[in-house]
Design a protein around this motif. Structure first.
Motif, PDB file in Angstrom:
ATOM      1  N   PHE A  31     -28.475  48.850 -25.583  1.00  0.00           N
ATOM      2  CA  PHE A  31     -28.163  47.447 -25.393  1.00  0.00           C
ATOM      3  C   PHE A  31     -29.123  46.947 -24.319  1.00  0.00           C
ATOM      4  O   PHE A  31     -29.026  47.340 -23.175  1.00  0.00           O
ATOM      5  CB  PHE A  31     -26.699  47.369 -24.934  1.00  0.00           C
ATOM      6  CG  PHE A  31     -26.221  45.970 -24.673  1.00  0.00           C
ATOM      7  CD1 PHE A  31     -25.354  45.736 -23.624  1.00  0.00           C
ATOM      8  CD2 PHE A  31     -26.600  44.914 -25.469  1.00  0.00           C
ATOM      9  CE1 PHE A  31     -24.872  44.474 -23.378  1.00  0.00           C
ATOM     10  CE2 PHE A  31     -26.125  43.644 -25.235  1.00  0.00           C
ATOM     11  CZ  PHE A  31     -25.257  43.425 -24.180  1.00  0.00           C
ATOM     12  N   GLU A  32     -30.111  46.155 -24.706  1.00  0.00           N
ATOM     13  CA  GLU A  32     -31.178  45.773 -23.766  1.00  0.00           C
ATOM     14  C   GLU A  32     -31.427  44.281 -23.793  1.00  0.00           C
ATOM     15  O   GLU A  32     -31.323  43.647 -24.849  1.00  0.00           O
ATOM     16  CB  GLU A  32     -32.495  46.473 -24.175  1.00  0.00           C
ATOM     17  CG  GLU A  32     -32.478  47.960 -23.971  1.00  0.00           C
ATOM     18  CD  GLU A  32     -33.219  48.667 -25.093  1.00  0.00           C
ATOM     19  OE1 GLU A  32     -32.867  49.809 -25.401  1.00  0.00           O
ATOM     20  OE2 GLU A  32     -34.146  48.071 -25.673  1.00  0.00           O
ATOM     21  N   THR A  33     -31.816  43.746 -22.652  1.00  0.00           N
ATOM     22  CA  THR A  33     -32.121  42.318 -22.561  1.00  0.00           C
ATOM     23  C   THR A  33     -33.509  42.048 -23.116  1.00  0.00           C
ATOM     24  O   THR A  33     -34.427  42.828 -22.901  1.00  0.00           O
ATOM     25  CB  THR A  33     -32.110  41.886 -21.095  1.00  0.00           C
ATOM     26  OG1 THR A  33     -30.983  42.481 -20.479  1.00  0.00           O
ATOM     27  CG2 THR A  33     -32.035  40.382 -20.970  1.00  0.00           C
ATOM     28  N   ILE A  34     -33.633  40.947 -23.828  1.00  0.00           N
ATOM     29  CA  ILE A  34     -34.973  40.509 -24.254  1.00  0.00           C
ATOM     30  C   ILE A  34     -35.445  39.419 -23.309  1.00  0.00           C
ATOM     31  O   ILE A  34     -36.505  39.493 -22.722  1.00  0.00           O
ATOM     32  CB  ILE A  34     -34.950  39.978 -25.699  1.00  0.00           C
ATOM     33  CG1 ILE A  34     -34.394  41.037 -26.642  1.00  0.00           C
ATOM     34  CG2 ILE A  34     -36.331  39.528 -26.123  1.00  0.00           C
ATOM     35  CD1 ILE A  34     -34.232  40.546 -28.055  1.00  0.00           C
ATOM     36  N   GLU A  35     -34.622  38.394 -23.172  1.00  0.00           N
ATOM     37  CA  GLU A  35     -35.003  37.336 -22.233  1.00  0.00           C
ATOM     38  C   GLU A  35     -33.761  36.540 -21.854  1.00  0.00           C
ATOM     39  O   GLU A  35     -32.796  36.451 -22.594  1.00  0.00           O
ATOM     40  CB  GLU A  35     -36.021  36.399 -22.873  1.00  0.00           C
ATOM     41  CG  GLU A  35     -35.511  35.812 -24.176  1.00  0.00           C
ATOM     42  CD  GLU A  35     -36.394  34.690 -24.693  1.00  0.00           C
ATOM     43  OE1 GLU A  35     -36.396  34.472 -25.903  1.00  0.00           O
ATOM     44  OE2 GLU A  35     -37.043  34.044 -23.872  1.00  0.00           O
ATOM     45  N   THR A  36     -33.847  35.959 -20.673  1.00  0.00           N
ATOM     46  CA  THR A  36     -32.753  35.108 -20.215  1.00  0.00           C
ATOM     47  C   THR A  36     -33.078  33.674 -20.596  1.00  0.00           C
ATOM     48  O   THR A  36     -34.217  33.228 -20.461  1.00  0.00           O
ATOM     49  CB  THR A  36     -32.620  35.208 -18.689  1.00  0.00           C
ATOM     50  OG1 THR A  36     -32.774  36.571 -18.320  1.00  0.00           O
ATOM     51  CG2 THR A  36     -31.282  34.721 -18.225  1.00  0.00           C
ATOM     52  N   ILE A  37     -32.051  32.963 -21.060  1.00  0.00           N
ATOM     53  CA  ILE A  37     -32.289  31.589 -21.508  1.00  0.00           C
ATOM     54  C   ILE A  37     -31.561  30.639 -20.555  1.00  0.00           C
ATOM     55  O   ILE A  37     -30.402  30.893 -20.189  1.00  0.00           O
ATOM     56  CB  ILE A  37     -31.746  31.388 -22.933  1.00  0.00           C
ATOM     57  CG1 ILE A  37     -32.373  32.425 -23.863  1.00  0.00           C
ATOM     58  CG2 ILE A  37     -32.038  29.980 -23.425  1.00  0.00           C
ATOM     59  CD1 ILE A  37     -31.799  32.372 -25.248  1.00  0.00           C
ATOM     60  N   GLU A  38     -32.211  29.597 -20.156  1.00  0.00           N
ATOM     61  CA  GLU A  38     -31.554  28.618 -19.298  1.00  0.00           C
ATOM     62  C   GLU A  38     -30.659  27.738 -20.137  1.00  0.00           C
ATOM     63  O   GLU A  38     -31.065  27.240 -21.193  1.00  0.00           O
ATOM     64  CB  GLU A  38     -32.619  27.722 -18.618  1.00  0.00           C
ATOM     65  CG  GLU A  38     -33.367  28.434 -17.499  1.00  0.00           C
ATOM     66  CD  GLU A  38     -32.409  28.931 -16.439  1.00  0.00           C
ATOM     67  OE1 GLU A  38     -32.555  30.095 -16.023  1.00  0.00           O
ATOM     68  OE2 GLU A  38     -31.494  28.172 -16.029  1.00  0.00           O
TER      69      GLU A  38
END
Lengths: 261, 547
Positions: A252-259
């Motif tokens: 389970f990994e982050t790709i990108e954080t979205i505002e």
């Protein structure tokens, strides 16, 4: 939260001082597996920390960087079940037990793949599933299990829900409620979920963006992009992250954080 | 010590003990209690727990099936055998009549587990006119009661007596009497694998010893004890003592201090077993907790229960590795159920339950348990499990056990949590091997990782149609016609954007009853959901969802 979170832990630096909830949130399953093999974490870290440890995508999303004991979390969306299992995985690695109350359809093998230790997993079946029986079994589970995953049955009277929440806070357990995953359409807004959380402290929307790996008559389901949005009582604004669940390496990994506007 | 020790310490006096051993009792119990799978005549059965063989019918030994083997390996050796799930409660219930019958002859016996009884030989042998006469009487008694082979062994000390009884079960007259002080000579020619029979020498130690060229117990006993301690540690010393004819630990014969006895008196008599067991759980926790605080562990506990009318059941339970709280509760349950189920039953409610730790010893850390030992969370969880089982019945609280299969709902079996002794982690595959790991090889025909997170308890019927509206059919050669375009389920009609398959399954083709032939498909619909479908006999089902 420390500024730099180490993503690999050297064995010789693992002492009682470094073994805190912060270091445990680093690097998802690698840290959890390493610690589990080396030291009995439950005894050293103290089984009554304020938060249960979680993996790195969750620690950026949850208001206090972990699962606060005594809180209820609601998860809805097309990827709700996997997200719920990923939420408790690191806590179970660290010594907590998880009870699946009234949810016989949870895939145990998927749980194992996301890191939940099956020798600390217990399933409680409820037959017949009436609100009062459900509340009774849930209360008994909260006495002994730190993490309880369930699905709140329809039409539970408010007084029962209030008692459940009181018991939850008294025992310091964490309740994860998987909403019926029919709300998988992209138009399902965050505010809809907030309205019917029935008293949850943290509300999660796990939406499947796309599955990768399957073609027309070829391939197999290999990776999934999921968008997770978290809102909560003590959060001024929503937090959103796009991540793999599961990713190329299976975790389970982050790709990108979205505002979120 | 300059000379190698060839016997017990001269200051030790070992009592003469009799052991009664019914080999492969779980198999006999399955037949006695008429488990449906076990009733076909002529078909050998084996009992399986957590994917490993626990007991098997004697004829299977020739085919290569042995205790502790993985289920699939055993099935490869003997495909015609029938497998039955292990149920310790069933074993205990079936063994009750034997225990009661032996208790009529012998006042003070101890039960180690269903199929295994031990008691001191001195009193009964004098009463029946000698050890051999006593043994013959016991053999007649047991064979008259149950159709089971039995072995009776009489020897100095518990370990030798156990080994003698197991060897006796294979001899025609089922009796082995080892003369006093002749244990070492009796044990000398036996292979070292007999150490496993005694209970706490584990497979690793035996393997190492065998690889070092020590193949018989006599050769092991001939080694100097300090060298054995240096090379193998405490476990090796215990094995050395057993091989020399002594008991693996020096017996401690001390009266229990008053606080090593816990009891509860019920103000209103209790008619059912479940509340008494719940109370017994609290008592056992208190007893084991008090002992653990002193660094001790209980190896023999006497469980007593009395009714309002004065009827009483009192039995001693022994376990070499030490009795944990769940193990004590399990035995209390067996004893109470057997007591109530006996002909005549009991005439009133239970008013007293008492647990007395009769033999305690220092806990030298050899208890097999979780890595790192039991934590507070483990204890809290097992208390909650007992409470939930009391609320909803034992079958309502289950734990997953690896089984293996090609469909998601077959991979794991859910086993009642109370029937799994959480301390017996040696018999369960450890955490990593529960699904993947070095132990368990790849399962041919299994679905690729990742596995579906939502597995329907009962498959949901669906319809899969092509562009033209025809139902999708899969031919015997794996041709899919027409290609799936729409999925109709629960009134909703969804467009299929991606699919893969068929991944055929053709299992148990040699057995008409269990033959299954189906094909699995993965499907993604327009709203992003992924499902696992199966088509069997041209009917489509949704087996699981990747939720």
């Amino acid at each position: 939260m420390p500024e730099t979170v180490p993503d690999t832990l050297q064995v010789d630096t693992l002492t009682a001082d470094t073994l805190t909830a912060d270091t445990l949130t680093a690097g998802a399953l690698t840290a959890g597996a390493l610690v589990a093999d080396v030291l009995p974490v439950a005894r050293l870290a103290g089984s009554r920390d304020r938060c249960l440890p979680v993996s790195s995508p969750w620690s950026a999303l949850l208001p206090e960087g972990g699962l606060v004991r005594g809180q209820a979390v609601t998860i809805a969306g097309g990827a709700a079940v996997s997200a719920a299992l990923a939420l408790v995985a690191v806590a179970v690695q660290a010594g907590s037990w998880v009870a699946l109350v009234g949810v016989p359809w949870v895939g145990v093998e998927a749980a194992h793949e996301v890191g939940v230790r099956l020798d600390r997993t217990v399933s409680v079946s409820i037959d017949p599933l009436t609100p009062s029986v459900w509340a009774e079994r849930l209360a008994a589970s909260m006495d002994g299990f730190d993490a309880v995953i369930t699905q709140i049955p329809g039409r539970v009277p408010d007084r029962l829900l209030r008692r459940v929440h009181q018991r939850l806070r008294a025992r310091g357990a964490v309740l994860v409620d998987i909403r019926d995953p029919t709300c998988s359409a992209p138009t399902c807004s965050v505010s809809d979920t907030v309205r019917d959380t029935a008293g949850a402290d943290v509300s999660v929307q796990a939406r499947t963006v796309a599955w990768e790996g399957l073609g027309r008559g070829c391939g197999y389901l290999a990776r999934r992009r999921v968008e997770i949005t978290v809102t909560g009582r003590r959060m001024p604004r929503a937090r959103r992250v796009e991540c793999w669940l599961p990713g190329p390496s299976g975790g389970f990994e982050t790709i990108e954080t979205i505002e979120v506007p | 010590m300059n000379t190698p020790n060839l016997g017990p310490e001269s200051s030790e006096v070992l009592p003469r003990l009799v052991t009664i051993w019914c080999p492969d009792w779980p198999v006999i119990a399955a037949k006695l209690t008429r488990v449906p799978a076990a009733m076909t005549a002529g078909v050998p059965i084996a009992v399986v727990a957590a994917d490993r063989i626990v007991a098997r019918a004697p004829v299977l030994a020739a085919a290569g099936v042995h205790v502790g083997q993985r289920r699939r390996d055993a099935q490869r050796c003997a495909p015609e055998m029938v497998l039955v799930d292990h149920d310790p409660d069933r074993d205990a219930r079936a063994f009750e009549p034997v225990v009661r019958a032996v208790a009529d002859l012998v006042p003070r016996l101890e039960v180690i587990e269903p199929g295994w009884i031990g008691f001191e030989a001195r009193g009964p042998s004098r009463y029946f006119g000698g050890e051999r006469a006593l043994a013959e009487r016991l053999v007649d008694l047991v064979t008259g009661l149950v159709e089971s082979p039995v072995g009776v062994g009489v020897a100095d000390g518990r370990s030798t007596s156990t080994i003698a009884a197991r060897r006796a079960a294979t001899t025609p007259d089922a009796i082995v009497v080892v003369p006093p002080a002749a244990s070492a000579a009796y044990l000398a020619p036996l292979p070292v694998t007999w150490l496993r029979a005694v209970g706490d020498a584990d497979g690793d130690l035996v393997d190492v010893v065998a690889r070092l060229g020590i193949h018989t117990l006599g050769a092991l006993a001939a080694l100097p004890r300090p060298d054995v301690l240096a090379r193998f540690g405490l476990a090796g010393v215990r094995a050395h003592r057993v091989a020399s004819g002594a008991d693996d630990r020096v017996a401690v014969a001390s009266e229990p201090a008053p606080e090593r006895q816990v009891e509860r008196i019920f103000e209103t008599p209790v008619e059912e077993v479940a509340p008494v067991v719940f109370v017994a759980k609290q008592l056992a926790d208190a007893l084991v907790g008090a002992l653990m605080a002193e660094g001790r562990v209980c190896t023999k506990v006497v469980v007593t229960a009395e009714t309002e009318h004065g009827e009483r059941t009192e039995r001693a339970w022994y376990r070499d590795q030490g009795l944990s709280a769940p193990a004590i509760v399990e035995r209390v349950r067996w004893q109470l159920e057997g007591w109530i189920a006996q002909p005549g039953g009991i005439s009133a409610g239970i008013v007293l339950v008492r647990l007395a730790a009769v033999v305690v010893r220092a806990d030298d850390g050899t208890q097999v348990g979780f890595w790192g030992g039991r934590s507070e969370a483990d204890d809290a969880a097992s208390r909650a499990v007992t409470r939930l089982a009391g609320l909803g019945g034992e079958a309502s609280v289950t734990v997953p056990v690896w089984r293996g299969g090609r469909l998601p709902n077959e991979r794991y079996a859910w086993v009642p949590a109370l029937s799994v002794d959480l301390d017996r982690s040696v018999s369960r595959p450890r955490g990593r091997a529960l699904g993947r790991g070095r132990d368990i090889g790849p399962w041919p025909g299994s679905l690729p990782v990742p596995s579906p997170a939502k597995v329907h308890v009962a498959p949901i019927p669906v319809e899969v149609v092509g562009e033209d509206g025809r139902v999708v059919r899969v031919s015997g050669r794996g041709e899919v016609d027409p290609p799936p375009a729409r999925l109709v389920s629960a009134g909703a009609d969804r467009v299929v954007t991606a699919w893969a398959g068929p991944w055929p399954v053709d299992q148990c083709w040699w057995e008409r009853r269990r033959h299954r032939r189906l094909a699995r498909f993965q499907v993604v619909t327009a709203d992003g959901d992924a499902l696992l479908l199966a088509v069997e006999h041209q009917r489509w089902w949704c087996v699981a969802e990747y939720a």
